[in-house]
Each structure stands twice: as structure tokens, then as C-alpha cells.
Design a protein around this motif. Structure first.
Motif, PDB file in Angstrom:
ATOM      1  N   VAL A   1     -54.212 -13.329  44.073  1.00  0.00           N
ATOM      2  CA  VAL A   1     -53.715 -11.998  44.419  1.00  0.00           C
ATOM      3  C   VAL A   1     -54.860 -11.240  45.071  1.00  0.00           C
ATOM      4  O   VAL A   1     -55.888 -10.985  44.430  1.00  0.00           O
ATOM      5  CB  VAL A   1     -53.218 -11.246  43.172  1.00  0.00           C
ATOM      6  CG1 VAL A   1     -52.762  -9.840  43.549  1.00  0.00           C
ATOM      7  CG2 VAL A   1     -52.086 -12.015  42.504  1.00  0.00           C
TER       8      VAL A   1
ATOM      9  N   ARG B   1     -41.836 -11.988  44.779  1.00  0.00           N
ATOM     10  CA  ARG B   1     -41.815 -10.653  44.183  1.00  0.00           C
ATOM     11  C   ARG B   1     -42.402  -9.648  45.155  1.00  0.00           C
ATOM     12  O   ARG B   1     -43.538  -9.788  45.594  1.00  0.00           O
ATOM     13  CB  ARG B   1     -42.612 -10.633  42.887  1.00  0.00           C
ATOM     14  CG  ARG B   1     -42.105 -11.588  41.820  1.00  0.00           C
ATOM     15  CD  ARG B   1     -42.948 -11.464  40.569  1.00  0.00           C
ATOM     16  NE  ARG B   1     -42.504 -12.362  39.515  1.00  0.00           N
ATOM     17  CZ  ARG B   1     -43.008 -12.370  38.285  1.00  0.00           C
ATOM     18  NH1 ARG B   1     -43.976 -11.526  37.971  1.00  0.00           N
ATOM     19  NH2 ARG B   1     -42.555 -13.212  37.387  1.00  0.00           N
TER      20      ARG B   1
ATOM     21  N   THR C   1     -57.873 -16.342  38.764  1.00  0.00           N
ATOM     22  CA  THR C   1     -56.842 -17.259  38.297  1.00  0.00           C
ATOM     23  C   THR C   1     -57.374 -18.147  37.176  1.00  0.00           C
ATOM     24  O   THR C   1     -56.645 -18.972  36.636  1.00  0.00           O
ATOM     25  CB  THR C   1     -56.352 -18.137  39.461  1.00  0.00           C
ATOM     26  OG1 THR C   1     -57.493 -18.777  40.067  1.00  0.00           O
ATOM     27  CG2 THR C   1     -55.624 -17.297  40.499  1.00  0.00           C
TER      28      THR C   1
ATOM     29  N   GLN D   1     -49.071 -12.765  34.558  1.00  0.00           N
ATOM     30  CA  GLN D   1     -50.387 -12.537  33.964  1.00  0.00           C
ATOM     31  C   GLN D   1     -50.497 -13.244  32.614  1.00  0.00           C
ATOM     32  O   GLN D   1     -50.486 -12.609  31.564  1.00  0.00           O
ATOM     33  CB  GLN D   1     -50.638 -11.038  33.802  1.00  0.00           C
ATOM     34  CG  GLN D   1     -50.582 -10.267  35.111  1.00  0.00           C
ATOM     35  CD  GLN D   1     -50.703  -8.770  34.919  1.00  0.00           C
ATOM     36  OE1 GLN D   1     -51.539  -8.293  34.170  1.00  0.00           O
ATOM     37  NE2 GLN D   1     -49.842  -8.021  35.597  1.00  0.00           N
TER      38      GLN D   1
ATOM     39  N   PRO E   1     -47.659  -9.544  39.557  1.00  0.00           N
ATOM     40  CA  PRO E   1     -47.890 -10.987  39.425  1.00  0.00           C
ATOM     41  C   PRO E   1     -47.830 -11.422  37.970  1.00  0.00           C
ATOM     42  O   PRO E   1     -48.041 -10.623  37.055  1.00  0.00           O
ATOM     43  CB  PRO E   1     -49.305 -11.163  40.004  1.00  0.00           C
ATOM     44  CG  PRO E   1     -49.956  -9.837  39.829  1.00  0.00           C
ATOM     45  CD  PRO E   1     -48.866  -8.829  40.010  1.00  0.00           C
TER      46      PRO E   1
ATOM     47  N   PHE F   1     -54.269 -14.057  36.792  1.00  0.00           N
ATOM     48  CA  PHE F   1     -53.221 -13.493  37.641  1.00  0.00           C
ATOM     49  C   PHE F   1     -52.715 -14.561  38.604  1.00  0.00           C
ATOM     50  O   PHE F   1     -53.499 -15.166  39.343  1.00  0.00           O
ATOM     51  CB  PHE F   1     -53.770 -12.290  38.409  1.00  0.00           C
ATOM     52  CG  PHE F   1     -54.348 -11.237  37.507  1.00  0.00           C
ATOM     53  CD1 PHE F   1     -53.583 -10.191  37.051  1.00  0.00           C
ATOM     54  CD2 PHE F   1     -55.676 -11.321  37.070  1.00  0.00           C
ATOM     55  CE1 PHE F   1     -54.109  -9.235  36.195  1.00  0.00           C
ATOM     56  CE2 PHE F   1     -56.213 -10.380  36.229  1.00  0.00           C
ATOM     57  CZ  PHE F   1     -55.421  -9.330  35.792  1.00  0.00           C
ATOM     58  N   ARG F   2     -51.406 -14.770  38.589  1.00  0.00           N
ATOM     59  CA  ARG F   2     -50.783 -15.784  39.426  1.00  0.00           C
ATOM     60  C   ARG F   2     -49.801 -15.118  40.384  1.00  0.00           C
ATOM     61  O   ARG F   2     -48.835 -14.483  39.953  1.00  0.00           O
ATOM     62  CB  ARG F   2     -50.046 -16.814  38.562  1.00  0.00           C
ATOM     63  CG  ARG F   2     -50.954 -17.513  37.557  1.00  0.00           C
ATOM     64  CD  ARG F   2     -51.907 -18.470  38.264  1.00  0.00           C
ATOM     65  NE  ARG F   2     -52.916 -19.006  37.376  1.00  0.00           N
ATOM     66  CZ  ARG F   2     -52.719 -19.985  36.500  1.00  0.00           C
ATOM     67  NH1 ARG F   2     -51.524 -20.520  36.379  1.00  0.00           N
ATOM     68  NH2 ARG F   2     -53.704 -20.422  35.757  1.00  0.00           N
ATOM     69  N   PRO F   3     -50.021 -15.229  41.709  1.00  0.00           N
ATOM     70  CA  PRO F   3     -49.142 -14.540  42.669  1.00  0.00           C
ATOM     71  C   PRO F   3     -47.776 -15.197  42.758  1.00  0.00           C
ATOM     72  O   PRO F   3     -47.612 -16.383  42.481  1.00  0.00           O
ATOM     73  CB  PRO F   3     -49.917 -14.671  43.982  1.00  0.00           C
ATOM     74  CG  PRO F   3     -50.705 -15.934  43.828  1.00  0.00           C
ATOM     75  CD  PRO F   3     -51.079 -16.010  42.365  1.00  0.00           C
ATOM     76  N   ASP F   4     -46.794 -14.391  43.146  1.00  0.00           N
ATOM     77  CA  ASP F   4     -45.448 -14.881  43.393  1.00  0.00           C
ATOM     78  C   ASP F   4     -44.937 -14.187  44.646  1.00  0.00           C
ATOM     79  O   ASP F   4     -44.622 -12.996  44.630  1.00  0.00           O
ATOM     80  CB  ASP F   4     -44.542 -14.586  42.195  1.00  0.00           C
ATOM     81  CG  ASP F   4     -43.157 -15.214  42.350  1.00  0.00           C
ATOM     82  OD1 ASP F   4     -42.848 -15.668  43.463  1.00  0.00           O
ATOM     83  OD2 ASP F   4     -42.408 -15.247  41.358  1.00  0.00           O
ATOM     84  N   GLU F   5     -44.891 -14.954  45.758  1.00  0.00           N
ATOM     85  CA  GLU F   5     -44.509 -14.344  47.033  1.00  0.00           C
ATOM     86  C   GLU F   5     -43.079 -13.804  47.008  1.00  0.00           C
ATOM     87  O   GLU F   5     -42.713 -12.939  47.802  1.00  0.00           O
ATOM     88  CB  GLU F   5     -44.639 -15.363  48.174  1.00  0.00           C
ATOM     89  CG  GLU F   5     -46.070 -15.670  48.584  1.00  0.00           C
ATOM     90  CD  GLU F   5     -46.776 -16.588  47.591  1.00  0.00           C
ATOM     91  OE1 GLU F   5     -46.119 -17.064  46.654  1.00  0.00           O
ATOM     92  OE2 GLU F   5     -47.994 -16.813  47.751  1.00  0.00           O
TER      93      GLU F   5
END
Length: 841
Positions: free
Chosen positions: A552, A603, A567, A629, A627, A597-601
């Protein structure tokens, strides 16, 4: 803000017995942060007098210039005879008035003055500089040369105001009015219950059409502009001692009379001012936004490219000032100089005084954009009283007329963008409900009037906020004023009463248990910032397509080198390990539990409205766009795990300790951890364990543990053989079936059976252990691997694993037959699953 107590007494009739410490305590009680009280001249003792230099004899033959002077000190020396003094300074001449410390004087720093022989002459005293008297500013390095009107023998301690107390106040952003003597005096008057002599209450002439021409093109950026003109200034005039000393005590350096006066009025009233040399201003003064890239040279000599959001003061040529921040070099007040041919003194004789009110946000952004913080910008960005502009201009004009022999022109320019007074409606008992104290309406009204508010109404108060308090915008702000003036110390102490069932969540409890368990195992918690840079993934040896490389990114990171959210916890912990190792701590065991923190495109977040409170649905949508967490736990180790001593040999930390840390964490969660040989990223391929748990019948990898790869150790500058472990606490908790069960304690004796099994070298010990545990059944209390043996007698590619099995029943004492039967069943299943053979069979 540095506040000399002697200056403060001009506006508030403080009791003569009140010291700076007493005033400090009172101001702290009403909410100001008075950090220190500086005692000026506390260790100073006379005789310290004004003297006139009669003769100067240059002494030869020394490495530095030395002068032998005779100085008239009047009757201060008891004889009336000239005082003989040796001095090395050269910035004074015969006939000058100077400050003389006579024998018996004591200067700051416990420096006693006595008659002594030096450089072959007898010296009876010292001619003093500002530094030696503790006057402390950049202009105090040379000998003090006084104006000629001061009589010989006058007490210099009183003349130079050397004895005083200075309060140093850390002004918070919401109390910008306290960046002035007027504001601090108002708070002091309230604290003592005394009347205030407001220095802004001056007779100011009405605006007229004869004033200097001004055109304001941006009424939002500048809603008030006052201009006054003073002519006939004496270019030889200098700031009087009292003015210079007040500036010095307040932490400002005297420069020239016109500039000193504007600074003095700014300190007095809180209104920044600027003086322009009228002869260097071409045409009317204007206020507008700068053109993008427009060039301008400020007073500090820096050439600046302006931004379209900058507010500038202009004349017909272009910018002559950066509004609210700093003036321009092309209209600055000229220093006086003497024409070498005619002897005529030239300098600024006509000035235009600017007293304006600028938009705080505009000034704050301009100052930060150009990295140009000034005393003026510091006040404007915190909020300046717009009604004080005319009074400040008048005060400046009065001082220029008084001290520089000028003449005030009749013209007065004042451009005002009309605005209604700010009012706040508040229930009369609102401060009572906020503080939990029954103040009553009369107290609330009185305290609001103390801070300058006009109050009308009974049960519902309509409060007109004073112009010098831009921070008072809502009922809670007004309640805070009442509470602080009534005394924070008078608020009752009450503990909150949370409703039942609203304690820590299970996730929070697990987090705390894990932290306590790791601390009990000898690890020290190290909290790190959650920011990382892309280069760390290369240093950790992660594959190009590794999931941890998806980060992120922050729009406005604290550091350009770490623009993303972490991450993994390892970079921060390994940095702490390296830093502590570099500082001499070589035996280290650190841990951290925290979010990654893990991104999610998929969202996306919608921009929330600024004109109203967001709805619950909009807030929920925003929360869903955050993201993922998950909470992780990680440890790092290096050096000795067990210290050597009289009790025996120590041992270094190794991969097994990292795995044991994972088992410690799993035990706190009540989960069964599956440990297997693995290979991943930063870990050594032969000394890496994959950590897994069973969730819904599926084995899920939740982390890794072991010794770090030598390449990673070298890239990160870590100690050799450093080890690490990291696992996902949330996934670990998901493997727990039902609530955590307390351990069962039986009063019946334990039956211990040892078993040694021979298996192929590639068979993991955990598989053998799992088979033994499953075969032994519910009578098995614990199983422990206590020996691993390899040798020729076993054969090539074989190893022996020895386990201690403990059996116990909850309701009876086991017989030998029952324990042996459970052991045989365990061996049979291990043989079936892993090909194990009972050793010696």
C-alpha cells in the motif's frame, strides 16, 4: 514567546512581591505552558557605571592590540580621579560613553573585577561588552557605546535594565494571541483578578482619502489593510536603550530604529507590521496573488520563484513583499551612511507603514512552500486580531514621531472587507455537563466575559467571540475556557464505568498473551514504524512475484525512502537488531506484534463530503475500502541464547530457538502448530521451517522460522547466524476449535514409557511424533523428543529418534499393561505411517 516581567508589569499592576516563579504558577493554572523563568542579572553586583573615555594610548610589543585608557567615572570611584583601565577592544574612541565595571563588581559567570597589573600597566576595572554583561544578542560582542546624553557615574545596571526575569512560554497553535505582550497580559490579569491596561486602546484617526494609495485585489487573502506615512525621519536616530533591551530580552536582535519599532509593536500588540522606504516604492501598493513562476527577491537576499497561491504586496514594478512572511529587498529601510565628500548623513527619511490582516491558511502554506518561517508568519498562521491593525499602525507612527523626529501625515488608508461578528450559541449548563461540575450560569458568563466575549441570554447563551480568539468556534471551545479559568485542578477525579461485556476482544487478549509469553521467554519488545521501501524486498531475497512485494503506497509519506506500509514485520525488527548490535549489544532477542497491510485493488474509497457529517453507510463503505490488516508476531535473535558461567557452558542462538518461539506463540493461542522443513525468501534453505496449522481440515501455512540466509545477513549488515521467525496471529487463532481450555490436572500418578524408532533420514520427526500421538490415544498426556542419533550401526540413510511418552488417566491409576498397550499401539501406527522400526527389535 519570551515575556520580560518588567514589561508585563506595565499592563497589569502585579503585587511588588510577586516573582517570576509566582507568575509562572498562575499562568500554568490558566492553561499556558510556561517552560522556564530566566533570571537576568541575578548574579550581577556593582559598582557598574557610565564612564567617558578621556585618553587612549596604544601599547606596542604585544601579539594583539592593547590599549591603555583613562576613563572619567565621576565620583563612582570615591576620588573623582580618572580610572586607568587596560582594554583590548577597538570599537570605541576618545569621548565615547562606555560601561565601566569598577573593582569589587561581580559580573555574570561569577567573574569578579579587581585591580591588577597586566601588559605592564595597572588596570583598575573593565570596560564592558554586552556579552560580558549577559545582554545576549549578536550585536553584543563589542564594547557598549552609549548615547552621549547619559551622565558620567550613572548606575549602568538600572540604565541597561540588566536585572529582570523572563518567562519563556511555549505558545500552542490555538493560542496565537499569546504571541504578544497584550495577550499574555490579558491572561495574567485574569489569573490574578486584576484590571488590564490594554495597549491597543489608542485614539486612531478615521480613514480618509488622503492616505497612501492601496488596492486589494484579493479580499479573501487580505481582508484588512492599513497604511500610514511618516516623513522627516532623522537618518542618524538610533533606538533608545529601553527599546533595544526589551527586544533583546524578548529574543530579538536590534537592527535599526524603524525596524526595531515595528518589531516592538508586533511583540506588544501581536500585529506584524512592515515598513517600506517610501522613496523606493513606485506607485500605489497592491495586494494580489502571484503569477506562477514570478520572480522575487526577499530581504534575506534569496531569489524566489513564486507560486500562484502566494499572496504578494506589489507596486508598479511588481512584488515588493511576500505578504505576511517577509518584505522585499527592493524597498527595505536603508541603513544610514555618511557621504565622504560632503559629510552629509543619508538614509531613509520617509516610510510607509503596513498593518494588514492576511488569511492564516494562505500564509502558513506560503511559509512552508518557501521554507521561510518568520516572526510575522508564525503569528499570522495562528490567527491575528484584525481589529488591532489600525492601533498597531498608530502605535508605530507615534513611536517614529517620538524617537526619530518624524511627522505623521494626515492621510489614513484603511481597506476593510466587512464581516459579521462571530457568534456561538451554547446552553448555559453546557460547561457543567462537560466538566461534571456545577458552575452555574453566573460563573459561566463571568468567565466568558473575562476572555473578552459578549454574552446575552438565560438558559441559552448567545456568545459573541472576540476578534483575537479565532479558536473559539463551538460550544466545547467555550466550555474549555470556563473550565481552565475555574481551574483544572478543581475537576473531580472519576473512573469511567464501562458496561459489562465490553472488555478486550479475543484478538486483543491473544495479542497480550503472546507478548507476555515472549517476554517471559527472554525476548524484548521492539516497536517499529510501519513504513518500508521497495529495496528491502531485494535485501530479503524475495522472488519478483512474491505476494509481500504488493504494498500500500502512501500519498504523503514521512520519508521518500519508505513510501509504503509494511507487509512483514521483519524489516523493522532486523533494523533494530542491526542498530543495537552496532552499539555494542551483541546478545539480542527481540520481538514485535503488530499489523501488516495487504492491498486489495478491488477496494476503492469514495471521497467523503466536507459540508456535512458523513452518513453511517458512507463511513462503513470507507472502512471496507481499507486494506486488510492481519496481526503478525515476529522474533529475531543473534549472539548467545544462554550465557556461560560457573553453572556451565553457554550456547549461541540458532534456528531451533526461532522455531521454539513459534511454538511458544502457538501454545498461547491453544493451537497445534505443524513444523516442517521448508524454503522461503530470507531464510537459509537448509535451516528453515514452514509453520502451518490445520483450518477446516486444510493445512494452511502461516509463517516461517529458522536461520537467515547468509546473503540476507550480508545485505542487511546483520550479525552472523542471525535467526528469525514470523507468523500470522490471526490465522493461528482461526485454527483454534472453540474456547481455549485450561490444562487438566490429575491427582493420579504418571506412567512414563520411552521408545526409540529407526526411520529414514528424510522422514521429519514431526511426522513420527504425529503418528505416535494418534496411536497412543487419549491416555497420552505429553510426548517429547529427547534424542536423535545417527551412526554406522544403524546403517546409511537411517536415524534414531527417541521419545518420552507420558500416560495418565483422569479417574484412576494406570496399570503397566494399560501403559504398555498404549505404547505398542503408538509404535504400530508410526510403523504403518512412516516405516519406523523399533530400535533393537
Amino acid at each position: 514567546m519570551r515575556v520580560p516581567l518588567s514589561w508585563l508589569r506595565e499592563y497589569v499592576d502585579l503585587p511588588a512581591t510577586e516573582s517570576g516563579r509566582d507568575v509562572q504558577a498562575k499562568l500554568i493554572d490558566v492553561g499556558l505552558e510556561v517552560e522556564t523563568v530566566e533570571q537576568l542579572g541575578g548574579d550581577l553586583k556593582g559598582p557598574l557605571v557610565v564612564g567617558q573615555v578621556l585618553t587612549i594610548e596604544e601599547l606596542e610589543g604585544f601579539k594583539k592590540p592593547i590599549r591603555f585608557c583613562t576613563v572619567d567615572v565621576g565620583q563612582a570611584n570615591g576620588t573623582g580621579e580618572p580610572q586607568e583601565i587596560v582594554c583590548g577592544a577597538r570599537n570605541f574612541s576618545e569621548g565615547d560613553k562606555v560601561v565601566v565595571a569598577l573593582p569589587g563588581a561581580l559580573l555574570p559567570g561569577d567573574f569578579a573585577i579587581a585591580a591588577r597589573k597586566t601588559y605592564g600597566r595597572n588596570s583598575h576595572g573593565m570596560i564592558c561588552s554586552g556579552d560580558e554583561l549577559g545582554m545576549g544578542d549578536d550585536s553584543s560582542h563589542g564594547i557598549i557605546v552609549l548615547p552621549p546624553e547619559h551622565g558620567v557615574g550613572t548606575d549602568a545596571i538600572e540604565l541597561l535594565q540588566l536585572v529582570d526575569e523572563v518567562l519563556d512560554i511555549a505558545v500552542t497553535p490555538d493560542r496565537g494571541y499569546c504571541l504578544s505582550m497584550r495577550g499574555v497580559a490579558r491572561e495574567t490579569a485574569i489569573a490574578y483578578g486584576l484590571p488590564l491596561r490594554d495597549p491597543a486602546l489608542l485614539d486612531v484617526p478615521a480613514p480618509n482619502s488622503f492616505g497612501y494609495a492601496v488596492k486589494v485585489s484579493d479580499a479573501i487573502g487580505c481582508d484588512r489593510f492599513v497604511a500610514r506615512t511618516v516623513t522627516g525621519l532623522d537618518p542618524e536616530s538610533r533606538s533608545p536603550i529601553w527599546l533595544r533591551r526589551r527586544l533583546q530580552k524578548a529574543g530579538m536582535r536590534p537592527i535599526s530604529l524603524a525596524v526595531d519599532i515595528t518589531n516592538y509593536v508586533m511583540l506588544e500588540l501581536g500585529q506584524p507590521l512592515h515598513a517600506y522606504d517610501r522613496s523606493r516604492v513606485n506607485g500605489p501598493i497592491g495586494v494580489r496573488r502571484a503569477a506562477q513562476g514570478e520572480k522575487f527577491t526577499t530581504l534575506d537576499g534569496a531569489h524566489r520563484a513564486l507560486d500562484s497561491e502566494d499572496l504578494v504586496i506589489t507596486d508598479d514594478r511588481g512584488p515588493i513583499g511576500l505578504a505576511g512572511v517577509m518584505g522585499g529587498a527592493n524597498t527595505e529601510i536603508a541603513d544610514s551612511e555618511t557621504d565622504p565628500e560632503t559629510g552629509e548623513v543619508r538614509g531613509t527619511t520617509e516610510v510607509v507603514i503596513e498593518a494588514a490582516h492576511f488569511d492564516p491558511v494562505t500564509i502558513a502554506r506560503t511559509a512552508r512552500r518557501h521554507k521561510l518561517s518568520s516572526e510575522a508568519s508564525k503569528r499570522f498562521e495562528r490567527g491575528v486580531d484584525p481589529q488591532a491593525a489600525a492601533a498597531a499602525a498608530q502605535r508605530t507612527v507615534d513611536l517614529l514621531v517620538l524617537l526619530a523626529g518624524g511627522t505623521a501625515e494626515a492621510g489614513v488608508t484603511e481597506i476593510v472587507a466587512q464581516s459579521a461578528p462571530r457568534t456561538v450559541t451554547m446552553a448555559a449548563d453546557h460547561p457543567d455537563r462537560v466538566a461534571g461540575v456545577d458552575y452555574g450560569r453566573e460563573t459561566v458568563v463571568r468567565r466568558l466575559q473575562d476572555v473578552g466575549c459578549d454574552v446575552v441570554g438565560q438558559d441559552e447563551l448567545v456568545v459573541t467571540v472576540p476578534t483575537w480568539r479565532p479558536d473559539l468556534n463551538e460550544p466545547n471551545d467555550l466550555a474549555e475556557e470556563v473550565i481552565r479559568l475555574e481551574g483544572y485542578e478543581n475537576l473531580p477525579s472519576t473512573l469511567p464505568k464501562p458496561p459489562a461485556g465490553r472488555g478486550l476482544t479475543e484478538r486483543q487478549r491473544l495479542h497480550r498473551r503472546v507478548g507476555r509469553a515472549l517476554a517471559g521467554a527472554g525476548y524484548v519488545e521492539a516497536l517499529n514504524y510501519p513504513f518500508i521501501g521497495d529495496q528491502v524486498f531485494d535485501q530479503l531475497g524475495l522472488e519478483k512475484d512474491d505476494e509481500l512485494r504488493r504494498v500500500v503506497k502512501l500519498v504523503n509519506p514521512l520519508s521518500d525512502e519508505e513510501p509504503a506500509l509494511r507487509t512483514t514485520l521483519l524489516p523493522g525488527l532486523l533494523s533494530a537488531l542491526r542498530r543495537n548490535h552496532g552499539r555494542g549489544s551483541h546478545d539480542l532477542a527481540l520481538f514485535e506484534t503488530g499489523l501488516v497491510f495487504r492491498p486489495d485493488e478491488a477496494r476503492t474509497a469514495a471521497r467523503l463530503p466536507a459540508d456535512r457529517r458523513p452518513t453511517d453507510e458512507e463511513i462503513a463503505h470507507l472502512d471496507n475500502a481499507l486494506p486488510a490488516q492481519p496481526r503478525h508476531a515476529a522474533v529475531v535473535l543473534s549472539g548467545a541464547r544462554e550465557q556461560a558461567g560457573w553453572w556451565g557452558k553457554g550456547r549461541p542462538a540458532d534456528w531451533a530457538d526461532a522455531i521454539q518461539a513459534a511454538r511458544t506463540v502457538a501454545a498461547e493461542a491453544g493451537a497445534e502448530l505443524i513444523v516442517a522443513n521448508g524454503q522461503y525468501g530470507p531464510w537459509h534453505p537448509g535451516r528453515c521451517a514452514t509453520l502451518s496449522v490445520a483450518v477446516d481440515g486444510e493445512q494452511r501455512v502461516i509463517g516461517h522460522a529458522g536461520e537467515l540466509h547468509p546473503r540476507v545477513v550480508k545485505a542487511l549488515g546483520l550479525p552472523e547466524r542471525s535467526c528469525a521467525m514470523e507468523l500470522d496471529l490471526d490465522q493461528l487463532a482461526a485454527a483454534v476449535q472453540g474456547p481455549l481450555q485450561a490444562p487438566r490436572i490429575s491427582t493420579f500418578p504418571v506412567a512414563t514409557q520411552d521408545v526409540a524408532l529407526v526411520v529414514a533420514s528424510e522422514v521429519p520427526a514431526t511426522e513420527v511424533e504425529a503418528a505416535l500421538r494418534a496411536g497412543a490415544g487419549e491416555l497420552l498426556e505429553s510426548i517429547r523428543l529427547f534424542d536423535v542419533f545417527t551412526g554406522e550401526q544403524l546403517g546409511e540413510g537411517k536415524k534414531s529418534l527417541a521419545y518420552a511418552l507420558r500416560f495418565r488417566a483422569a479417574d484412576r491409576t494406570l496399570t503397566v499393561e494399560e501403559a504398555s498397550a498404549a505404547r505398542d499401539t503408538a509404535i504400530a501406527l508410526a510403523t504403518e505411517r512412516t516405516g519406523a522400526v523399533l530400535r533393537g527389535a
